[in-house]
Motif scaffolding. Sequence first.
Motif, PDB file in Angstrom:
ATOM      1  N   GLY A 149      -4.378  -0.646  15.284  1.00 46.95           N
ATOM      2  CA  GLY A 149      -4.962   0.677  15.447  1.00 46.95           C
ATOM      3  C   GLY A 149      -4.291   1.720  14.577  1.00 46.95           C
ATOM      4  N   ARG A 150      -4.676   2.967  14.796  1.00 48.81           N
ATOM      5  CA  ARG A 150      -4.268   4.036  13.891  1.00 48.81           C
ATOM      6  C   ARG A 150      -2.776   4.331  13.908  1.00 48.81           C
ATOM      7  NH1 ARG A 150      -3.793   9.295  16.013  1.00 48.81           N
ATOM      8  NH2 ARG A 150      -4.293   9.387  18.211  1.00 48.81           N
ATOM      9  N   PHE A 151      -2.101   4.184  15.042  1.00 47.22           N
ATOM     10  CA  PHE A 151      -0.667   4.476  15.062  1.00 47.22           C
ATOM     11  C   PHE A 151       0.088   3.548  14.111  1.00 47.22           C
ATOM     12  CE2 PHE A 151      -1.854   6.346  19.183  1.00 47.22           C
ATOM     13  CZ  PHE A 151      -1.324   7.616  19.011  1.00 47.22           C
ATOM     14  N   VAL A 152      -0.242   2.274  14.161  1.00 45.77           N
ATOM     15  CA  VAL A 152       0.408   1.306  13.272  1.00 45.77           C
ATOM     16  C   VAL A 152      -0.029   1.532  11.829  1.00 45.77           C
ATOM     17  CG1 VAL A 152       0.649  -1.141  12.703  1.00 45.77           C
ATOM     18  CG2 VAL A 152       0.659  -0.434  15.092  1.00 45.77           C
ATOM     19  N   THR A 153      -1.331   1.621  11.599  1.00 43.49           N
ATOM     20  CA  THR A 153      -1.823   1.716  10.220  1.00 43.49           C
ATOM     21  C   THR A 153      -1.447   3.032   9.542  1.00 43.49           C
ATOM     22  OG1 THR A 153      -4.000   2.497  10.950  1.00 43.49           O
ATOM     23  CG2 THR A 153      -3.744   0.133  10.599  1.00 43.49           C
ATOM     24  N   GLU A 154      -1.312   4.105  10.301  1.00 44.84           N
ATOM     25  CA  GLU A 154      -0.976   5.394   9.693  1.00 44.84           C
ATOM     26  C   GLU A 154       0.520   5.569   9.445  1.00 44.84           C
ATOM     27  OE1 GLU A 154      -2.748   8.710  11.742  1.00 44.84           O
ATOM     28  OE2 GLU A 154      -4.752   7.828  11.636  1.00 44.84           O
ATOM     29  N   THR A 155       1.378   4.948  10.250  1.00 47.22           N
ATOM     30  CA  THR A 155       2.829   5.128  10.075  1.00 47.22           C
ATOM     31  C   THR A 155       3.481   4.020   9.253  1.00 47.22           C
ATOM     32  OG1 THR A 155       3.290   4.064  12.211  1.00 47.22           O
ATOM     33  CG2 THR A 155       3.099   6.478  12.200  1.00 47.22           C
ATOM     34  N   LEU A 156       2.873   2.833   9.242  1.00 45.23           N
ATOM     35  CA  LEU A 156       3.467   1.709   8.518  1.00 45.23           C
ATOM     36  C   LEU A 156       3.695   2.000   7.023  1.00 45.23           C
ATOM     37  CD1 LEU A 156       4.610  -1.124   8.813  1.00 45.23           C
ATOM     38  CD2 LEU A 156       2.312  -2.011   8.331  1.00 45.23           C
ATOM     39  N   PRO A 157       2.796   2.684   6.321  1.00 42.35           N
ATOM     40  CA  PRO A 157       3.082   2.984   4.910  1.00 42.35           C
ATOM     41  C   PRO A 157       4.367   3.788   4.699  1.00 42.35           C
ATOM     42  CG  PRO A 157       0.769   3.351   5.369  1.00 42.35           C
ATOM     43  CD  PRO A 157       1.436   3.089   6.687  1.00 42.35           C
ATOM     44  N   TYR A 158       4.707   4.662   5.634  1.00 38.86           N
ATOM     45  CA  TYR A 158       5.958   5.424   5.528  1.00 38.86           C
ATOM     46  C   TYR A 158       7.179   4.516   5.703  1.00 38.86           C
ATOM     47  CZ  TYR A 158       2.897   9.466   5.977  1.00 38.86           C
ATOM     48  OH  TYR A 158       1.898  10.389   5.779  1.00 38.86           O
ATOM     49  N   VAL A 159       7.060   3.568   6.634  1.00 42.90           N
ATOM     50  CA  VAL A 159       8.142   2.602   6.840  1.00 42.90           C
ATOM     51  C   VAL A 159       8.321   1.749   5.584  1.00 42.90           C
ATOM     52  CG1 VAL A 159       8.952   0.649   8.221  1.00 42.90           C
ATOM     53  CG2 VAL A 159       7.773   2.550   9.339  1.00 42.90           C
ATOM     54  N   MET A 160       7.211   1.300   5.014  1.00 45.46           N
ATOM     55  CA  MET A 160       7.281   0.471   3.811  1.00 45.46           C
ATOM     56  C   MET A 160       7.864   1.260   2.630  1.00 45.46           C
ATOM     57  SD  MET A 160       6.364  -2.234   5.194  1.00 45.46           S
ATOM     58  CE  MET A 160       6.466  -3.308   3.784  1.00 45.46           C
ATOM     59  N   ASN A 161       7.526   2.530   2.539  1.00 45.07           N
ATOM     60  CA  ASN A 161       8.081   3.408   1.513  1.00 45.07           C
ATOM     61  C   ASN A 161       9.598   3.517   1.655  1.00 45.07           C
ATOM     62  OD1 ASN A 161       6.866   4.621  -0.628  1.00 45.07           O
ATOM     63  ND2 ASN A 161       6.485   6.564   0.400  1.00 45.07           N
ATOM     64  N   LEU A 162      10.055   3.690   2.895  1.00 46.40           N
ATOM     65  CA  LEU A 162      11.493   3.775   3.160  1.00 46.40           C
ATOM     66  C   LEU A 162      12.188   2.468   2.790  1.00 46.40           C
ATOM     67  CD1 LEU A 162      13.942   5.291   4.320  1.00 46.40           C
ATOM     68  CD2 LEU A 162      13.264   4.445   6.582  1.00 46.40           C
ATOM     69  N   LEU A 163      11.591   1.337   3.160  1.00 50.54           N
ATOM     70  CA  LEU A 163      12.153   0.034   2.810  1.00 50.54           C
ATOM     71  C   LEU A 163      12.256  -0.132   1.300  1.00 50.54           C
ATOM     72  CD1 LEU A 163      10.310  -2.256   5.363  1.00 50.54           C
ATOM     73  CD2 LEU A 163      12.782  -1.893   5.236  1.00 50.54           C
ATOM     74  N   SER A 164      11.225   0.258   0.590  1.00 53.08           N
ATOM     75  CA  SER A 164      11.223   0.164  -0.868  1.00 53.08           C
ATOM     76  C   SER A 164      12.305   1.047  -1.481  1.00 53.08           C
ATOM     77  CB  SER A 164       9.849   0.560  -1.398  1.00 53.08           C
ATOM     78  OG  SER A 164       9.839   0.551  -2.801  1.00 53.08           O
ATOM     79  N   TYR A 165      12.433   2.261  -0.979  1.00 58.18           N
ATOM     80  CA  TYR A 165      13.456   3.180  -1.479  1.00 58.18           C
ATOM     81  C   TYR A 165      14.865   2.609  -1.255  1.00 58.18           C
ATOM     82  CZ  TYR A 165      16.635   7.119  -1.713  1.00 58.18           C
ATOM     83  OH  TYR A 165      17.702   7.927  -2.013  1.00 58.18           O
ATOM     84  N   LEU A 166      15.121   2.124  -0.048  1.00 54.75           N
ATOM     85  CA  LEU A 166      16.452   1.588   0.266  1.00 54.75           C
ATOM     86  C   LEU A 166      16.750   0.337  -0.563  1.00 54.75           C
ATOM     87  CD1 LEU A 166      16.381   2.104   4.124  1.00 54.75           C
ATOM     88  CD2 LEU A 166      17.762   3.371   2.462  1.00 54.75           C
ATOM     89  N   ARG A 167      15.742  -0.513  -0.773  1.00 54.29           N
ATOM     90  CA  ARG A 167      15.919  -1.722  -1.583  1.00 54.29           C
ATOM     91  C   ARG A 167      16.244  -1.349  -3.028  1.00 54.29           C
ATOM     92  NH1 ARG A 167      11.167  -3.655  -0.974  1.00 54.29           N
ATOM     93  NH2 ARG A 167      11.614  -4.638   1.011  1.00 54.29           N
ATOM     94  N   ASN A 168      15.481  -0.424  -3.601  1.00 50.28           N
ATOM     95  CA  ASN A 168      15.657  -0.046  -5.005  1.00 50.28           C
ATOM     96  C   ASN A 168      16.892   0.814  -5.256  1.00 50.28           C
ATOM     97  OD1 ASN A 168      13.317  -1.411  -5.729  1.00 50.28           O
ATOM     98  ND2 ASN A 168      12.039   0.379  -5.373  1.00 50.28           N
ATOM     99  N   THR A 169      17.260   1.645  -4.309  1.00 50.81           N
ATOM    100  CA  THR A 169      18.380   2.567  -4.488  1.00 50.81           C
ATOM    101  C   THR A 169      19.721   1.957  -4.099  1.00 50.81           C
ATOM    102  OG1 THR A 169      16.869   4.397  -4.040  1.00 50.81           O
ATOM    103  CG2 THR A 169      19.216   4.884  -3.953  1.00 50.81           C
ATOM    104  N   TYR A 170      19.740   1.221  -2.981  1.00 47.05           N
ATOM    105  CA  TYR A 170      21.008   0.700  -2.454  1.00 47.05           C
ATOM    106  C   TYR A 170      21.116  -0.819  -2.483  1.00 47.05           C
ATOM    107  CZ  TYR A 170      21.493   5.485  -0.911  1.00 47.05           C
ATOM    108  OH  TYR A 170      21.579   6.856  -0.880  1.00 47.05           O
TER     109      TYR A 170
END
Length: 130
Positions: free
Chosen positions: A73-94
């Motif tokens: 549903g919308r809670f998962v689909t709307e917030t998951l991209p932000y989580v994935m963005n954070l994961l990508s940032y942490l992977r690439n930066t640290y």
Amino acid sequence: MASKGETAVLQRYIKSKGPKAYICRTIWKKNANPISWIITNKLSYNDPGDFTNRCIASSSKKFSCNITPCTGGRFVTETLPYVMNLLSYLRNTYNVDFDEIGCDFTKGLDDKWYFLNLRGFVLSNSITKV
């Protein structure tokens, strides 16, 4: 207040969209489907009583909120991209990878999602949960 040279963090209050304060806690796991937990205050913003009790959603005060799991549903689909963005940032930066990460969000009156905090994580190749 922090002295010169010290780190300080200031977070403003974000009023949740809707009649009650709520937090959407989205959990991403490497080899599982994501899930969100909706933590909703039992009191509405208009109920009488202490402002703090009406305007926050916290599971630390017994019987003060409802907790509902959402596997889709919308809670998962709307917030998951932000989580994935954070994961990508942490992977690439640290250069760190995660097996699991949990983040809190709320949707403000302006209909935008706000990242509130990172609640916990499990690093890849780690036996320690933080």
